[in-house]
Design a protein around this motif. Structure first.
Motif, PDB file in Angstrom:
ATOM      1  N   GLU A 114       5.948  -5.357   4.440  1.00  0.00           N
ATOM      2  CA  GLU A 114       5.074  -5.738   5.548  1.00  0.00           C
ATOM      3  C   GLU A 114       5.777  -6.704   6.499  1.00  0.00           C
ATOM      4  OE1 GLU A 114       1.649  -5.714   7.863  1.00  0.00           O
ATOM      5  OE2 GLU A 114       2.050  -4.481   6.079  1.00  0.00           O
ATOM      6  N   TYR A 118       1.736   1.279   4.259  1.00  0.00           N
ATOM      7  CA  TYR A 118       1.609   0.279   3.204  1.00  0.00           C
ATOM      8  C   TYR A 118       2.198   0.837   1.913  1.00  0.00           C
ATOM      9  CZ  TYR A 118      -2.485   3.175   1.985  1.00  0.00           C
ATOM     10  OH  TYR A 118      -3.316   4.223   1.667  1.00  0.00           O
ATOM     11  N   GLN A 169      -2.753   9.907   7.255  1.00  0.00           N
ATOM     12  CA  GLN A 169      -1.832   9.179   6.386  1.00  0.00           C
ATOM     13  C   GLN A 169      -1.443  10.051   5.202  1.00  0.00           C
ATOM     14  OE1 GLN A 169      -4.510   5.696   5.882  1.00  0.00           O
ATOM     15  NE2 GLN A 169      -2.792   4.459   6.585  1.00  0.00           N
ATOM     16  N   ALA A 207       5.648  -5.382  -1.809  1.00  0.00           N
ATOM     17  CA  ALA A 207       4.722  -4.908  -0.779  1.00  0.00           C
ATOM     18  C   ALA A 207       4.698  -5.868   0.409  1.00  0.00           C
ATOM     19  CB  ALA A 207       3.316  -4.743  -1.358  1.00  0.00           C
ATOM     20  N   ALA A 240      -7.022   4.231  -0.884  1.00  0.00           N
ATOM     21  CA  ALA A 240      -6.176   5.149  -0.122  1.00  0.00           C
ATOM     22  C   ALA A 240      -7.017   6.313   0.392  1.00  0.00           C
ATOM     23  CB  ALA A 240      -5.047   5.670  -1.004  1.00  0.00           C
ATOM     24  N   HIS A 287      -0.350   1.642  10.055  1.00  0.00           N
ATOM     25  CA  HIS A 287      -0.923   2.609   9.121  1.00  0.00           C
ATOM     26  C   HIS A 287      -0.011   2.863   7.922  1.00  0.00           C
ATOM     27  CE1 HIS A 287      -3.975   3.306  12.124  1.00  0.00           C
ATOM     28  NE2 HIS A 287      -3.039   3.537  13.022  1.00  0.00           N
ATOM     29  N   TYR A 334      -0.982  -1.244  -3.549  1.00  0.00           N
ATOM     30  CA  TYR A 334      -0.891  -2.655  -3.184  1.00  0.00           C
ATOM     31  C   TYR A 334      -1.599  -2.926  -1.851  1.00  0.00           C
ATOM     32  CZ  TYR A 334       2.589  -2.763  -6.881  1.00  0.00           C
ATOM     33  OH  TYR A 334       3.226  -2.656  -8.098  1.00  0.00           O
ATOM     34  N   GLN A 335      -2.526  -2.026  -1.478  1.00  0.00           N
ATOM     35  CA  GLN A 335      -3.273  -2.179  -0.237  1.00  0.00           C
ATOM     36  C   GLN A 335      -4.646  -2.788  -0.515  1.00  0.00           C
ATOM     37  OE1 GLN A 335      -2.753   0.638  -1.851  1.00  0.00           O
ATOM     38  NE2 GLN A 335      -4.470   2.048  -1.658  1.00  0.00           N
ATOM     39  N   ASN A 336      -5.318  -3.219   0.556  1.00  0.00           N
ATOM     40  CA  ASN A 336      -6.601  -3.899   0.405  1.00  0.00           C
ATOM     41  C   ASN A 336      -7.783  -2.953   0.260  1.00  0.00           C
ATOM     42  OD1 ASN A 336      -5.454  -6.487   0.617  1.00  0.00           O
ATOM     43  ND2 ASN A 336      -5.449  -6.351   2.858  1.00  0.00           N
TER      44      ASN A 336
END
Length: 393
Positions: free
Chosen positions: A230, A243, A88, A226, A252, A241, A247-249
């Motif tokens: 999605e 995002y 990523q 975000a 990174a 993969h 703002y991801q869970n």
């Protein structure tokens, strides 16, 4: 992030001339040799440039059937972990292409039109002071189309000049832990910059404009940007993969990203990007995205025609539509006339997803350094000079 590709024509001419001589002196080569030469070329780039820790490349051609992916180097300068083809990475202004696609979807849904006024969706408190020219506020005249095509006249927080204080990039270099929100980025332009012209008067690349577009989408769709990405793009296309950064869970876990030689991938300053290009993704996900855009899965031919109407002059041989750039290589140099043109999303850190429509070929790459803003395109020329020698069976 803003991309400022001022391709060095003299360098390109030298490269093109040298490669042209090689093409004339060397026979066409089989697929396996093409792949090996490209891999060696990428390895040489990373080995010879301290500003890079890795290089990724995908070439996929519907016309020739060629599909190869390359990953050389390491995750970052402090790691021995190798980069992988599915690593990523931060895609910079490729995010503008995604933002523009979402607006195209909303046009098709009948929720908006490209010529709707921005003021219909954003309050005066947001637009105040951004579009003032010679004492007259033109905020009520700005359209969605103008923001998407960088013709609204608004300043640019990322690289634009300032009336006082330090430019934003200089602030980031001094303090990479600075944190930004969409609102503070807009405020930077409002407080420190001026409009460059009346709406529709000229082309001026502006990350500020794309922050406004992101805020508009949140008002139209009544959910965070975000979540919109999605719902509209990532989930329907199976881009598992991808995002929006910050703002991801989970934390990174991406390849190094070098600005002025400093890896900012774990720094708060990376929040300087948002709707203008804050997406983390992979080469496979971007290939999926670009194929879906080309085959009409995401937007209709009519909407895509408007997005790819490259009428705005960016630089010599480079044009802009809505969220995408077009490269006319023959205009860059007559020695590059053999190269068919490409268009797509391009980012300041040497990242791009481009399509050669004539040859139905997709080129996706990531170098991960602002030192490769221009060099990334120069390397694309060299790689295509190798690829175009391939014997097609």
């Amino acid at each position: 992030m803003k991309i400022a590709i001022y391709v060095l024509i003299g360098f390109i001419v030298i490269v093109a001339a040298g490669c042209s001589v090689l093409i004339m002196l060397n026979r066409p080569i089989p697929k396996e040799e093409v792949t090996k030469k490209i891999e060696n070329h990428l390895s040489g780039i990373v080995e010879k440039n301290d500003s890079l820790s890795s290089a990724l490349l995908t070439i996929y051609s519907k016309q020739t059937g060629y599909f190869e992916q390359f990953a050389v180097g390491t995750k970052n300068h402090s790691s021995d972990e190798p980069a992988h083809v599915d690593s990523q990475y931060h895609a910079a202004s490729i995010g503008k292409t995604m933002c523009a696609v979402i607006f195209g979807m909303l046009v098709e849904e009948g929720k908006i039109s490209y010529d709707d006024k921005v003021a219909s969706w954003l309050d005066d408190s947001v637009l105040n002071g951004l579009f003032v020219v010679d004492g007259i506020d033109y905020a009520d005249q700005v359209t969605i189309r103008q923001l998407l095509s960088h013709t609204s006249g608004v300043g640019d927080y990322f690289e634009g000049p300032v009336n006082s204080g330090q430019p934003l990039l200089q602030q980031i270099s001094s303090n990479p832990e600075l944190s930004f929100t969409p609102e503070t980025l807009i405020a930077f332009t409002r407080d420190n910059q001026e409009a460059v012209g009346k709406p529709g008067q000229q082309f001026y690349y502006s990350d500020t404009g794309y922050i406004l577009l992101g805020l508009m989408l949140e008002q139209i769709e009544k959910q965070p940007y975000a979540a919109i990405l999605e719902e509209k793009i990532f989930k329907p296309l199976g881009m598992e993969h991808s995002y929006l950064m910050f703002y991801q869970n989970k934390p990174a876990d991406i390849l190094g990203l070098y600005i002025n030689g400093v890896d900012i991938i774990d720094k708060q300053a990376l929040s300087v990007d948002w709707a203008g290009g804050g997406v983390v993704t992979t080469m496979d996900d971007l290939l999926t995205f670009m194929i879906a855009l080309e085959d009409g899965t995401l937007v209709s031919d009519e909407v895509y025609k408007q997005m790819t109407d490259f009428v705005h002059h960016y630089d010599k041989g480079i044009y802009y539509g809505m969220g995408m750039m077009y490269f006319d290589f023959s205009e860059l140099s007559f020695l590059l006339g053999s190269l068919s043109d490409v268009y797509g999303g391009v980012g300041v850190t040497g990242t791009y997803v481009l399509v050669d429509k004539e040859k139905e070929t997709f080129f996706i790459a990531n170098f991960g350094s602002d030192d490769y803003t221009e060099k990334g395109i120069e390397e694309l020329v060299k790689i295509r000079m190798i690829y175009d020698r391939m014997i097609v069976e």
